[in-house]
Every structure is written in structure tokens, then in C-alpha cells.
Design a protein around this motif. Structure first.
Motif, mmCIF file in Angstrom:
data_model
loop_
_atom_site.group_PDB
_atom_site.id
_atom_site.type_symbol
_atom_site.label_atom_id
_atom_site.label_comp_id
_atom_site.label_asym_id
_atom_site.label_seq_id
_atom_site.Cartn_x
_atom_site.Cartn_y
_atom_site.Cartn_z
ATOM 1 N N LEU A 207 17.652 19.201 -14.234
ATOM 2 C CA LEU A 207 16.862 20.398 -14.527
ATOM 3 C C LEU A 207 16.517 20.505 -16.007
ATOM 4 N N THR A 208 17.136 19.722 -16.848
ATOM 5 C CA THR A 208 16.851 19.822 -18.281
ATOM 6 C C THR A 208 15.573 19.081 -18.673
ATOM 7 N N TYR A 209 14.976 18.299 -17.753
ATOM 8 C CA TYR A 209 13.733 17.597 -18.061
ATOM 9 C C TYR A 209 12.522 18.489 -17.800
ATOM 10 N N TRP A 210 11.425 18.147 -18.433
ATOM 11 C CA TRP A 210 10.154 18.803 -18.147
ATOM 12 C C TRP A 210 9.641 18.313 -16.796
ATOM 13 N N ALA A 211 8.929 19.206 -16.083
ATOM 14 C CA ALA A 211 8.441 18.863 -14.747
ATOM 15 C C ALA A 211 7.445 17.710 -14.791
ATOM 16 N N ASP A 212 6.592 17.664 -15.817
ATOM 17 C CA ASP A 212 5.628 16.573 -15.871
ATOM 18 C C ASP A 212 6.306 15.233 -16.152
ATOM 19 N N ASP A 213 7.451 15.235 -16.907
ATOM 20 C CA ASP A 213 8.204 13.997 -17.098
ATOM 21 C C ASP A 213 8.830 13.532 -15.790
ATOM 22 N N LEU A 214 9.318 14.477 -14.992
ATOM 23 C CA LEU A 214 9.882 14.129 -13.688
ATOM 24 C C LEU A 214 8.808 13.547 -12.778
ATOM 25 N N GLU A 215 7.677 14.179 -12.752
ATOM 26 C CA GLU A 215 6.607 13.735 -11.870
ATOM 27 C C GLU A 215 6.086 12.359 -12.274
ATOM 28 N N TYR A 216 5.860 12.152 -13.565
ATOM 29 C CA TYR A 216 5.344 10.865 -14.016
ATOM 30 C C TYR A 216 6.378 9.756 -13.779
ATOM 31 N N GLY A 217 7.652 10.029 -14.070
ATOM 32 C CA GLY A 217 8.665 8.997 -13.932
ATOM 33 C C GLY A 217 8.908 8.580 -12.500
ATOM 34 N N LEU A 218 8.928 9.549 -11.554
ATOM 35 C CA LEU A 218 9.265 9.239 -10.172
ATOM 36 C C LEU A 218 8.050 8.834 -9.346
ATOM 37 N N ASP A 219 6.931 9.486 -9.575
ATOM 38 C CA ASP A 219 5.740 9.190 -8.763
ATOM 39 C C ASP A 219 4.927 8.020 -9.294
ATOM 40 N N ILE A 220 4.970 7.781 -10.595
ATOM 41 C CA ILE A 220 4.111 6.750 -11.180
ATOM 42 C C ILE A 220 4.927 5.566 -11.691
ATOM 43 N N TYR A 221 5.819 5.829 -12.649
ATOM 44 C CA TYR A 221 6.525 4.722 -13.292
ATOM 45 C C TYR A 221 7.414 3.968 -12.313
ATOM 46 N N LEU A 222 8.260 4.684 -11.544
ATOM 47 C CA LEU A 222 9.185 4.025 -10.632
ATOM 48 C C LEU A 222 8.444 3.242 -9.561
ATOM 49 N N SER A 223 7.376 3.813 -9.020
ATOM 50 C CA SER A 223 6.621 3.112 -7.982
ATOM 51 C C SER A 223 5.916 1.890 -8.548
ATOM 52 N N ASN A 224 5.425 1.973 -9.781
ATOM 53 C CA ASN A 224 4.773 0.816 -10.392
ATOM 54 C C ASN A 224 5.758 -0.304 -10.696
ATOM 55 N N MET A 225 6.949 0.063 -11.128
ATOM 56 C CA MET A 225 7.922 -0.933 -11.530
ATOM 57 C C MET A 225 8.572 -1.650 -10.351
ATOM 58 N N MET A 226 8.790 -0.934 -9.242
ATOM 59 C CA MET A 226 9.582 -1.490 -8.149
ATOM 60 C C MET A 226 8.793 -1.711 -6.861
ATOM 61 N N PHE A 227 7.707 -0.959 -6.652
ATOM 62 C CA PHE A 227 7.032 -1.001 -5.360
ATOM 63 C C PHE A 227 5.519 -1.200 -5.500
ATOM 64 N N ARG A 228 5.087 -1.797 -6.602
ATOM 65 C CA ARG A 228 3.676 -2.129 -6.812
ATOM 66 C C ARG A 228 2.766 -0.913 -6.653
ATOM 67 N N GLY A 229 3.216 0.207 -7.136
ATOM 68 C CA GLY A 229 2.403 1.407 -7.123
ATOM 69 C C GLY A 229 2.496 2.221 -5.858
ATOM 70 N N ASN A 230 3.318 1.805 -4.903
ATOM 71 C CA ASN A 230 3.438 2.545 -3.644
ATOM 72 C C ASN A 230 4.497 3.632 -3.821
ATOM 73 N N SER A 231 4.046 4.859 -4.095
ATOM 74 C CA SER A 231 4.992 5.952 -4.318
ATOM 75 C C SER A 231 5.728 6.346 -3.049
ATOM 76 N N THR A 232 5.123 6.075 -1.902
ATOM 77 C CA THR A 232 5.784 6.409 -0.629
ATOM 78 C C THR A 232 7.042 5.563 -0.440
ATOM 79 N N LEU A 233 6.935 4.261 -0.730
ATOM 80 C CA LEU A 233 8.106 3.406 -0.607
ATOM 81 C C LEU A 233 9.194 3.812 -1.604
ATOM 82 N N ALA A 234 8.780 4.213 -2.799
ATOM 83 C CA ALA A 234 9.769 4.640 -3.796
ATOM 84 C C ALA A 234 10.508 5.881 -3.311
ATOM 85 N N ALA A 235 9.764 6.840 -2.745
ATOM 86 C CA ALA A 235 10.401 8.053 -2.245
ATOM 87 C C ALA A 235 11.320 7.748 -1.065
ATOM 88 N N GLN A 236 10.898 6.815 -0.187
ATOM 89 C CA GLN A 236 11.752 6.441 0.940
ATOM 90 C C GLN A 236 13.053 5.813 0.460
#
Length: 952
Positions: free
Chosen positions: A853-882
């Protein structure tokens, strides 16, 4: 977790020793090297090496009367160690004989039947038992019955190397190592790393683990990461010393018994405690007495412990003169010092008497009954066996001064008469041990430590138990350095030195890895390398390489940089980056490797068959001389740094006293007359932390606040610590280029742009955050608004006493910065986390780690929806969330690691992007400024020249 890790470390150390034990021992199959086992070599008068010697001592101590132990057949591995070694040999022989008797059966060779013991005058029995069978093995009993044959008198000589007997012998070494040496290392490591562990626990209590997760990538486990525990790496370093393992568990000896007893004595004699609570400021002399007993045991097991003796004597002599009351500046009376010295002397004499008395009361060639008179012949015979002066100074090709000086062009053997060499060795040894002994005398006397705990008569700020712990921890380090220094002096300059003697200084040095890591690593490798000629004869090439590689891997994998350890000081480590000597370990490593390659590829000439052992001796001597200087330097530097540190602490104490005592006292008296409203007025009208803390203390003490019991002084201090992204934003706010400098020749960096932020700057950042509008977050009002919103969102429990996982107390304990962060920021972050992943409206992530909760919401959104999916799942945010959702079900800790990786990676990526953009803007402005200035200068030049050219 730590218990499991400790068990794993001990298991690893035992496994390493067991694996080495499967390789050959000294003199196995009577192999003494290629040159000694040639057809032209003379017939030996004894078999094998140290393995056979230790086995033979079990044989004679069990079957012969005590009066014959040091007289029996001295040419065949006669007993030449002190009495405690003989008693231990008797104990292990008694166990072997009785275990073998329980399983006594037929011999493997049925033609020879015997009870395993032959009388000395029964030549037929001896001849039959000494003969070899057709298989090349001695006839032996089946099963455990072989243990009886292992210690059989006479019949077990000349190569009793049954595998079951070897297993028992190896087990006795392993058991002795575990019970005595490894236990001593365990205790000393815990003591030496107490300062580091206390610092880690203190950081834990102030919230640095859970509140700076963006910086340290830590989970919400209250224990700091295991890979950063100093105790782990020091314990691994001390228990994986290649030289110690190869000598005791490969070559075969019981050195860990004497070394373990010595380490135990170091521990007890540096303890400074008393059992009387009313006299907690008085120094107890029980520790030195216990330490002297244990060191006497070590001396009675192996005479090479005399290498440590000068250091022990100097330190204990100093303890005799230490003030009884640590705050009393009067010197100890002569009578009291003499009394202490006599106590130590009586203790040592009684301990020696217990072990040596049987040899004086059981005369030789007499019945086993006690004698009415003392016979010193047995005692004198032991001394002759322990110190064979008739052998001369030299004992093989050892890496000490005498062997190095015996080669051409020095040829000391031809220049100095043999009868003078022992006196020369004695004189040089005394010269070398004087510096460490003098410093240890001062340490024992307490001359240096008084400055550490106070000066000018001021009492120390620590309580007595803390002062004693600090003092003991500091003294044990200096005693270890001193013991290493004196033992190195003996190794280099005394007579009858064996190459195995290098493990005597190695034992204390191995425990100083947190104090001087570069030196300890260097000396451990050099000590092992110097043993190569001996290990080559023992056919221990594979264990030698493997143990060295394992040790170097452990050193390279250390989880905590030494510079971050409180006990590490660059001025103590002679090979630190502070000195030009930092290149010595690298250069010496190159030389050692080259010598190994040369021995492998180049055959020595016929007239120099010992070329490489001599080179090993000469190079090793030079490296050990440097090591001796390093130990003396470490002692001198550490004593000096202690004095300087004590004086600085005294100055800081005076300054703090003048600044912090009077104003809070006066302010506290004034605030006692204020009501709740007036205290709140002070909170809003003043942003000075000390005033706010005092005002809020009065509110808590009066019980007039709803957050009473949750918000404490400790929580407020933790809440003031800056978050990782706050520090990063503050750094980014600093200008990189000083654009005001465009009128000069070059553009300079802005002040401080090329440095990392210091702790003072970190404090300035959080001060700035606290002083914005003087928001009254410290009284809990801001958190109350935040908590109401979190309750409405279903994240917090409505009542602190409910069984819900998250309460205000729990969430603030995990993330105390939430106390001061804006409500809107926290609510936005909570809204995103509740909807991630797949809008499940689940609090699983927040329960795992509320500090999200100490992070900004836009940092959370960018890190989980964009960065993590790009790094591990070739941009597929659905697979990252799964993936996150799956891991939350099976391994919440793993899910949190993925989330953290995405958030922090995204923040770093955006930070770099912003930095590049800012740099581009700054460069554009700089170029525009330079171009504008150039154009303006050109116009001014033309005006001054009246429009004429430069030649006009």
C-alpha cells in the motif's frame, strides 16, 4: 529457519570431512613417495606414517603398564606426545578392544587362530601374526571383531589396514572434531557475530526490513535474509578450512582436540562476568581460571600448543593487574595482583599434576602397585620424548626461516655451528613474540578498553552487562590475533618445526573473517598450499583441489559485503583496498599456480631432486613472513582504532548532553499544564520532532486518544524512515548539470549530483516530508481517516479484537509509513490491489504484504500490467495475472516475489526513462545557451570592429 540452516551447515562440515576420509591416509600401503619406495631405497625400520603411529599408541597404551608407555620400542613409532594424548589413545583402544571382544569370531584365514595378542617372548606367535597372507592382507577377525585385532599388541604392527579398522579410526577423529573443535567454533562464532546480529535485530525492530522493501527486496519475514547473516558465512569459513580438514581427516591426526581446547580456553578467559547481581560492575576472575585449565589440557594433549602459550601468558598476566572495579582508576595492589597470579599458577600446576603424577608414582620394572616415593625418571623420559633437542633445528623442508636460509647462497648450516642454532632460534623467536605479547598484556590489563566506554571519569552510557559483552567481544578478537601472531613467530623461527604446524595459527585466524576477510582468505589458501609436498606423498591430490575450490566458493558467495559489518575495519586488514599491499594476494596466487603447473610439466634435474619442495619452502616462508607482519599490524591497528573510537564517542556524548537534556526537560514541565487541546496546538504549531514526541507522549499517558496502545514511540521513529521510492525521487530531483555555469569554459556537475545520499540527507528528505503543511499525522488523525476508508473497502477489521487477519496494529507494524502517507494515495493503491488479478476483489496480496500500500497506484499498475508481462510473458498481461493468482494459492511468498519484481522493475525502468528525458532536456537547454552566448558574442565582436574583418 535459522535452526535448520545451522543444522545444514554442521551437516555440510561433517559430510566434507567424511568424504575426505575415504581417501588415503599417511603411509597407506607403506607409500612414502616415489623416491622412498624405489627398489634401491633402504629397508625401513617402521611402517606407514601418522595413521600407523596413532594406531600403535592405542595398542601400547591399552596392553602395557603406564610406566612402559614412553619407553616401549621407541624406534617403532615411540610415543612422543604429552600424557593426555596417551590417555585418549587408551580410551579409544579400550572401546575398540571391548567392541571387538563382543563380536570375536573366527579369523578370515582359519589356519591362524589367536586371541589377537602375543606375548613379547612368544616369537612363533609374533612371526605368524606378522606374516602376510596370499591376498596381501593380515589375517583378521570377521565383522566388528576386527577392532580387537586393530589394537592387538605386536600382531597388529606393520600394516594393519583393514577397512573396518580404518572406519573406526576415522570415526574417532570425526567424533573428537565434532565434540571439541566444532563446538568451540560454534560458540565463538556466535560471540564474534553478536555485534552484527544485534545490528540486524535493531534494524528489524526499527522497521527497516519491512519498510524499505523497495530498496532491499525483502519479504515481510521479521528475520533478515539468511544469505546476509554474518554468522552463517563466518561459521562456514571456520568449519571448511582446507588445511585443518586435510591434515586431520586426510593425513590423519587428532589436532582438532588440542585446537578445540585452546579455542574453548580463549572463550572462557575473555569472559568478564560475575554471578553476583549487586557487583555487576566488578570484574570476575573465574573466566581466566577456567581458561587456564582448558589451555593446560590443550598443552597436555599436544606440545605444539606452546605456540599459543606466550599469548595466553601475556594476556592472563595483564588480567592479574586489571582493576577490580572497572570505574575505579586506582591501580591494583601488588598483593592482589600476586594473589591472582598465584591462583593461575596453582591451577596450572594442579592440572599438570593430575596428568603427570601417574608416571612418577608407577616406577618402571616394578609391580603395578603404587610406590611410596616419587620417581622422576618417568617424567624426565616424557620431557625427552616431547622435546628431542638432539635432532637439531631442521625437520624436513618446512616453509620457515631456517629451511629457507639453508639453501644457497645463504647456507646457514655452513655458516653457523649446529650447537648455536637452537640458541639463535630461541633468541629470534623471543624477538618475534615480544610485540604481540606486549599488546596482549595491555589488553589483559584493560589499558585500551576504558576509553571505549567512557572518559574523564564519565560513566558509560551502556549498562554493565552490555559493557561486559562489548569488552569481551573486543578482547576475544585481539586474543585471537595475538595467538595467531605468536604461533606464526614459533612456526617461522623455532626449532623442530613440522609443516603441519601451520594449522596452529590457522585455527584462530579462521575466526577473524569478519574482521579482516582479505587476510583470512589469503592465509587460509597459503597455509593449504604450503602443505602440498606432504599431501602429495599422502596421495591426497583430489581432496586438496576439491577442498580449496569449496573454500574459495564459500568466500566468493558471502552474502554481506565485509565493509557493511561493524567489526570490519580497513585499517586492520593489511590486504584491504586502503594499502598498496592489496596486490599481494593476487600476485601470490599467480606464483602458487605457476609452481603447481611447473611441477606438473617440468621434471626436476637429477642433481636437484628436491627442487620443488625447496621452492615451496622458500616461497611459503616469504608469504608467512608477510602474514606475521599482518597479524602484528592488525593488533596495533585495532588497538589504535579502539582508542580513537572511544575518544570520538566521548566527544559525541558531551555534545549530545548539552543539546538534548535541558530543552526537553523545560518543555516537558511546561506541557504538564496543558490540556488535550493545548497539546494538539503544539502539534500543529511546531514541527520539531522532539517537541512533537513529548507532546504526544503526554496524550498517550493520559489515555485520551483513540489510538492509544497502537502508536508508540518506536512506531513513530519507524514511520519517519523514508521509503525507497521517496529516496529515489529525491535523488532524481537533484540537477545533473549546473546550467548556470554556461558562461564558463565547461559545464560542471551540480553540487552533490555525483554522490549518493548520506544518512543525513535521508533524514533531511523525511524532515521535508513531515513539514509539508505540518500535517498532524503523528497523533494518528491522518491514519484514522485512512483506516475508515480501508474498513469500508473490506481490507481492515472494524474491531481490533476480531479474528480478521489485518488490523490497524498489524498493518502499521508491517508498514509504519502508512501512518503519514496521504489517504488518497493509499486508497488508490488499495483499489488497484483489490482488483488484481482479474478483479477478484481479494485481499490475498495485502494480507501477504501490507507494505504494498505504500506504492503509488500508477507504479503498481505499470509494474504488474506492463513491466512484468513484458519481461516474463512477452507482453501477455493475462498470463502474468494467472501466474500471480496460481502462486497465491500454492506459495504466497513466491507470488509476492513476482509482484515485487514487477513493481520495482517497473519503477526502475520509468526512473531510467525519466532520467534520460531530463538529461536530453538539460542538454538541449545547455546547447541553446551555448549557441545563444556564441551568437551574442559574435554580434558584440562585429560591433566593436565596426563590421570589419579580422585582417582589416
Amino acid at each position: 529457519m535459522m535452526r535448520c540452516l545451522n543444522a545444514a551447515i554442521l551437516s555440510f562440515a561433517l559430510l566434507l570431512r567424511i568424504l575426505v576420509g575415504f581417501h588415503p591416509h599417511s603411509g597407506q600401503d607403506d607409500y612414502q613417495g616415489a623416491s622412498h619406495n624405489s627398489a634401491n631405497s633402504p629397508k625401513p625400520i617402521k611402517y606407514g606414517g601418522d595413521y600407523e603411529a596413532q594406531r600403535h599408541w592405542m595398542e601400547i597404551t591399552y596392553h602395557l603398564p603406564i610406566s612402559e608407555w614412553y619407553y616401549h620400542d621407541l624406534e617403532y613409532w615411540g610415543l612422543d606426545y604429552p600424557p593426555l594424548t596417551a590417555y585418549v589413545s587408551w580410551l579409544y583402544a579400550w572401546i575398540a578392544h571391548n567392541m571387538g571382544s563382543l563380536h570375536d569370531g573366527a579369523f578370515d584365514n582359519a589356519e591362524i587362530m589367536t586371541n589377537g595378542v602375543c606375548e613379547w617372548d612368544d616369537s612363533v606367535c609374533v612371526d605368524r601374526m606378522m606374516q602376510k597372507s596370499n591376498t596381501g592382507k593380515k589375517p583378521s577377525s570377521k565383522g566388528l571383531g576386527v577392532l580387537k585385532d586393530l589394537v592387538a599388541l605386536h600382531s597388529s604392527r606393520w600394516g594393519f589396514e583393514d577397512s573396518r579398522g580404518k572406519l573406526y579410526m576415522r570415526f574417532t577423529v570425526l567424533l573428537s572434531d565434532f565434540l571439541i573443535y566444532m563446538s568451540a567454533v560454534w560458540v565463538l562464532v556466535a560471540r564474534l557475530t553478536k555485534e552484527e546480529d544485534d545490528g540486524a535485530k535493531q534494524n528489524n525492530s526499527t522497521g527497516q526490513d519491512s519498510t524499505t522493501s523497495a530498496n532491499n527486496n525483502k519479504l515481510d519475514d521479521p528475520i533478515i535474509p539468511i544469505s546476509q547473516r554474518p554468522r552463517v558465512w563466518l561459521l562456514l569459513t571456520a568449519l571448511s578450512q582446507p588445511a585443518l580438514i586435510l591434515i586431520d581427516h586426510g593425513h590423519f591426526q587428532y589436532n582438532t582436540i588440542s585446537l578445540g581446547l585452546a579455542l574453548w580456553s580463549f572463550h572462557f578467559m575473555t569472559l568478564d562476568t560475575t554471578t553476583d547481581p549487586s557487583k555487576s560492575n566488578r570484574s570476575s576472575f573465574v573466566g581466566p581460571i577456567l581458561g587456564s585449565i582448558l589451555f593446560s589440557l590443550a598443552l597436555n594433549f599436544k606440545q605444539m600448543e606452546l605456540y599459543h602459550a606466550p599469548a595466553i601468558f601475556a594476556y592472563l598476566l595483564g588480567r592479574c593487574f586489571r582493576q577490580h572495579d572497572k570505574h575505579n582508576k586506582q591501580s591494583v595492589s601488588s598483593m592482589e595482583a600476586a594473589g591472582r597470579f598465584c591462583m593461575l599458577g596453582i591451577t596450572v600446576i594442579l592440572t599438570f599434576s593430575i596428568f603427570w603424577l601417574p608416571f612418577a608414582i608407577f616406577p618402571r620394572n616394578a609391580s603395578t602397585s603404587l610406590s611410596s616415593t616419587f620417581h622422576l625418571d618417568g617424567v624426565i623420559q616424557i620431557i625427552k620424548r616431547l622435546f628431542p633437542f638432539q635432532r637439531g633445528v631442521f625437520e624436513g623442508k618446512v616453509a620457515n626461516l631456517w629451511c629457507a636460509l639453508s639453501i644457497k647462497p645463504f647456507s646457514i648450516r655452513d655458516r653457523v655451528p649446529n650447537e648455536l642454532l637452537p640458541l639463535l632460534a630461541l633468541g629470534l623467536t623471543l624477538i618475534l613474540i615480544l610485540p604481540p605479547c606486549w599488546m596482549l598484556f595491555r589488553v589483559g590489563k584493560g589499558d585500551n578498553f576504558d576509553r571505549d566506554i567512557g572518559s574523564n571519569g564519565d560513566k558509560p552510557s551502556l549498562n554493565s552487562s552490555q559493557t561486559q559483552n562489548i569488552k569481551g567481544d573486543s578482547e576475544i578478537r585481539l586474543l585471537l590475533w595475538g595467538a595467531a601472531s605468536t604461533s606464526l613467530a614459533f612456526f617461522l623461527a623455532s626449532f623442530q618445526v613440522h609443516e603441519k604446524g601451520i594449522i596452529i595459527p590457522l585455527a584462530p585466524i579462521s575466526l577473524l573473517a569478519m574482521n579482516a576477510p582479505h587476510f583470512v582468505s589469503f592465509f587460509s589458501i597459503v597455509a593449504t598450499w604450503s602443505l602440498w609436498p606432504l599431501l602429495a606423498i599422502d596421495q591426497l591430490l583430489d581432496p586438496y583441489v576439491c577442498c580449496l575450490v569449496i573454500f574459495m566458493c564459500i568466500n566468493s558467495m558471502a552474502g554481506v559485503p565485509p565493509s557493511q559489518m561493524p567489526s570490519y575495519k580497513k585499517e586492520v586488514d593489511i590486504f584491504s583496498d586502503k594499502y598498496i599491499t592489496k596486490y599481494i594476494p593476487t600476485l601470490s596466487g599467480v606464483v602458487m599456480v605457476l609452481l603447481h603447473l611447473s611441477e606438473l610439466m617440468i621434471a626436476p634435474p637429477s642433481h636437484l631432486p628436491d627442487l620443488f619442495p625447496v621452492l615451496w619452502s622458500f616461497v611459503g616462508c616469504g608469504l608467512f613472513c608477510i602474514s606475521y607482519l599482518g597479524t602484528v599490524w592488525a593488533m596495533a591497528s585495532q588497538s589504535k582504532s579502539r582508542e580513537t573510537r572511544g575518544e570520538m564517542q566521548a566527544v559525541r556524548g558531551k555534545r549530545a548532553k548539552s543539546k538534548s537534556i535541558i530543552p526537553p526537560a523545560i518543555l516537558g514541565m511546561l506541557l504538564l499544564s496543558y490540556t488535550k487541546g493545548s497539546a494538539a496546538f503544539l502539534l500543529c504549531s511546531s514541527c520539531h520532532h522532539s517537541n512533537i514526541r513529548i507532546a504526544y507522549t503526554l496524550q498517550l499517558s493520559s489515555g485520551n486518544h483513540d489510538m492509544d496502545g497502537i502508536i508508540t514511540h518506536e512506531l513513530l521513529e519507524r514511520a519517519r524512515l523514508p521509503l525507497g521510492w521517496e529516496l529515489q525521487n529525491a535523488k532524481e530531483a537533484k540537477p545533473v548539470l549546473d546550467l548556470s555555469a554556461r558562461n564558463y569554459d565547461t559545464l560542471s556537475l551540480a553540487d552533490g549530483a555525483d554522490e549518493f545520499m548520506s544518512p543525513v540527507e535521508d533524514a533531511t528528505v523525511i524532515d521535508d516530508l513531515n513539514q509539508v503543511d505540518c500535517e498532524p499525522w503523528e497523533n494518528g488523525e491522518l491514519w484514522e481517516d485512512t483506516a475508515q476508508n480501508l474498513i469500508a473497502m473490506g481490507i481492515l477489521a472494524n474491531n481490533e479484537g476480531t479474528g480478521t487477519k489485518l488490523t490497524s496494529q498489524k498493518i502499521l507494524n508491517k508498514a509504519p509509513q502508512l501512518l503519514r502517507l496521504p489517504t488518497s494515495q493509499i486508497v488508490e493503491a488499495a483499489s488497484f490491489l483489490l482488483s488484481y488479478p482479474f478483479g477478484t476483489n481479494s485481499t490475498a496480496l495485502l494480507v501477504t504484504d501490507p507494505s504494498l500500500l505504500t506504492y503509488w497506484a500508477d507504479d503498481l499498475e505499470y509494474g504488474l500490467d506492463i513491466y512484468l508481462s513484458n519481461m516474463m510473458f512477452r507482453g501477455n498481461s493475462t498470463l502474468a495475472a494467472q501466474m500471480i493468482q496460481t502462486q497465491l494459492s500454492f506459495s504466497p511468498a513466491m507470488a509476492l516475489q513476482l509482484v515485487r519484481m514487477g513493481i520495482e522493475g517497473g519503477m526502475s525502468e520509468r526512473s531510467v526513462s525519466r532520467a534520460l528525458g531530463d538529461a536530453g532536456k538539460a542538454s538541449s537547454k545547455a546547447v541553446e545557451g551555448v549557441v545563444g552566448d556564441s551568437a551574442r558574442s559574435l554580434r558584440e565582436w562585429k560591433q566593436n570592429k565596426g563590421g570589419k574583418g579580422s585582417l582589416g
